[in-house]
Scaffold this active site. Structure first.
Site, PDB file in Angstrom:
ATOM      1  CB  CYS A  29      -0.418   0.878  -0.458  1.00  0.00           C
ATOM      2  SG  CYS A  29      -1.646  -0.245   0.349  1.00  0.00           S
ATOM      3  CD  GLU A  59      -0.299  -4.063  -0.560  1.00  0.00           C
ATOM      4  OE1 GLU A  59      -0.097  -3.194  -1.539  1.00  0.00           O
ATOM      5  OE2 GLU A  59      -0.449  -3.664   0.690  1.00  0.00           O
ATOM      6  CE  LYS A  66      10.328  -6.957  11.003  1.00  0.00           C
ATOM      7  NZ  LYS A  66       9.889  -5.632  11.644  1.00  0.00           N
ATOM      8  CD  GLU A  90       3.155   4.353  -1.677  1.00  0.00           C
ATOM      9  OE1 GLU A  90       2.182   3.893  -1.554  1.00  0.00           O
ATOM     10  OE2 GLU A  90       4.277   3.674  -1.599  1.00  0.00           O
TER      11      GLU A  90
END
Length: 484
Positions: free
Chosen positions: A286, A252, A178, A385
């Site tokens: 990331c 992750e 997906k 973040e």
């Protein structure tokens, strides 16, 4: 470059009509214009894709093929994707705004390297080994975990897809992918490449969809494992679903990595390498080194040098090879980044360069690359973040203090240290609680495990460890007189 729209989903090696008329629009973030549409998969389409993957695993040849045979098929897929790497790079740049130089290297070519690595590893891996046991000989087998749901993000769509697909195929699993609803076009290119290979029907299925349908896929009782790359919030939800079903998962997630500049750092050599490490993919990575830790004695020198370098970065059309910083992938992401810039100012940090929308660009979701100085590690801009071209420069008193600041984070994905003394850098690296680390540079070794400590995730991708994540291990105890 003309971008193609699609009307079907890729299920069981066939182009299948979707169950509803829902469509997903792909918006070019540099022009703010729609460039293509694809079907939006529904829960019924998920059922069809999972059924195809289930049948391919339970009744098809793929799990029982030899590692050499699967490796050959994976190599075929690599070769099919290699037929137009520049076109693939341009497509992803138009999907999500990566500068074309980054797209060529990291968005289009890196997935090929990952495929080739796992093609080779599939051929070499010992799927069955005989060992002397404590009482009698044993046969230990690495068996594929089953049907895998691979849910991938928009920032590095094909690369993160390959971190899941390549080892899953090598292990003998079947997969339902997906892709993110904003970046489905490269997944369709992948489907077209699969058609050119000997990979059997049902082994790879691709269904673009939104969050609700993604959650349905995660919850599907015929899915044996979920591999997800994305936000901590979404990862936490996925982890809770998998936990409730005792379902395997690899997560992750985010990062807030620290680049430690030691007191002996050579700024002339370091800053040109630090900039792409901190601002890669327009800051939407990331592993980006978004906290720069500078020794107090040289703080102003480092701030001035870094500020000048960032101020000279070229912001503009991501398809232009001279562009350093392109647009953020969506309008909502620009709004998020701008909100953090205001938060940083309100917290008392100072913007030394950037912080605004570039005045020379009338269209596109751009934000100037931004440097915050006089930052304390307790500030939100140093802890959360942001996922944009924003760097915080934090002073430290001594190396012990630098290590403490780097480790004072909810995340633990990546990090770097910059020094003239590589052995000292290695000593610092051993003390930082992150899954990957680099001395004097920014690297991601595809033959080695990648993943994070703390809220940066669970499990590892890449390397032998990435393959192991798609195995169940079986021990068969044999009679005492069995010859090994």
């Amino acid at each position: 470059m003309t971008v193609q729209s699609y009307d079907s989903l890729f299920i069981n090696n066939s182009w299948v009509r979707p169950s509803t008329k829902g469509r997903l629009s792909v918006i070019n973030p540099a022009t703010e214009s729609a460039i293509a549409t694809v079907p939006e998969a529904s829960k019924e389409d998920v059922d069809a894709a999972v059924l195809a993957a289930r049948n391919a695993f339970d009744h098809g040849p793929w799990p029982s093929m030899t590692g050499e045979q699967r490796g050959d098929c994976i190599k075929e897929l690599s070769q099919a994707l290699q037929q137009d790497i520049p076109g693939l790079a341009q497509l992803i740049t138009q999907e999500m705004g990566s500068p074309i130089t980054f797209s060529m290297r990291s968005q289009a070519f890196s997935p090929i390297i990952v495929l080739d690595y796992y093609a080779d590893l599939a051929r070499k891996h010992a799927f069955e080994v005989k060992r002397p046991g404590m009482v009698s000989p044993v046969v230990c087998r690495s068996e594929p975990v089953g049907v895998v749901a691979a849910i991938t993000p928009w920032n590095a769509p094909l690369f993160t897809m390959m971190l899941k697909l390549a080892p899953a195929l090598a292990a003998g699993c079947t997969v339902v992918i997906k892709p993110a609803p904003e970046t489905p076009l490269d997944a369709y290119r992948l489907a077209e490449a699969i058609e050119k290979t000997s990979i059997p029907p049902g082994v790879v299925n691709i269904i673009p969809a939104g969050r609700e349908v993604g959650e349905y896929l995660v919850s599907h009782r015929q899915v044996d494992k979920v591999s997800f790359t994305g936000s901590v919030v979404a990862g936490s939800k996925i982890g809770s679903i998998c936990g409730s079903q005792i379902k395997r998962c690899t997560l992750e997630l985010g990062g807030k990595s620290a680049a430690i500049l030691l007191d002996d750092v050579d700024l002339t050599a370091t800053i040109p390498q630090l900039l792409p490490a901190a601002l890669m993919n327009n800051g939407q990575a990331c592993i980006a080194q978004t906290r720069v830790l500078a020794p107090a004695r040289r703080y102003r020198e480092i701030v001035d040098t870094l500020t000048d370098a960032v101020a000279n970065l070229r912001v503009g059309d991501p398809l232009n090879e001279t562009t350093d910083i392109g647009p953020l992938f969506a309008e909502r992401q620009r709004e998020r980044v701008e909100s953090y810039i205001e938060i940083g100012k309100a917290e008392g940090a100072r913007v030394s360069t950037g912080g605004k929308r570039p005045s020379h660009l009338e269209k596109g979701w751009y934000v100037e690359p931004t440097v915050f100085v006089d930052v304390d590690n307790s500030m939100r801009i140093a802890r959360e973040e942001i996922f944009g071209p924003v760097v915080s420069v934090i002073p430290y008193d001594n190396e012990e203090n630098a290590v403490a600041i780097a480790n004072d984070s909810d995340y633990g994905l990546s990090g770097t240290v910059w020094t003239r003394d590589a052995e000292k850098g290695l000593d610092i690296a051993r003390k930082i609680r992150t899954g990957t680390y680099t001395v004097n540079g920014m690297s991601m070794d595809f033959m080695s495990p990648f993943g994070g400590f703390k809220q940066s995730g669970i499990g590892r991708e890449l390397g032998q460890e990435g393959l192991n994540a798609y195995f169940e291990y079986k021990t068969i105890n044999m009679p005492a007189d069995y010859k090994i």
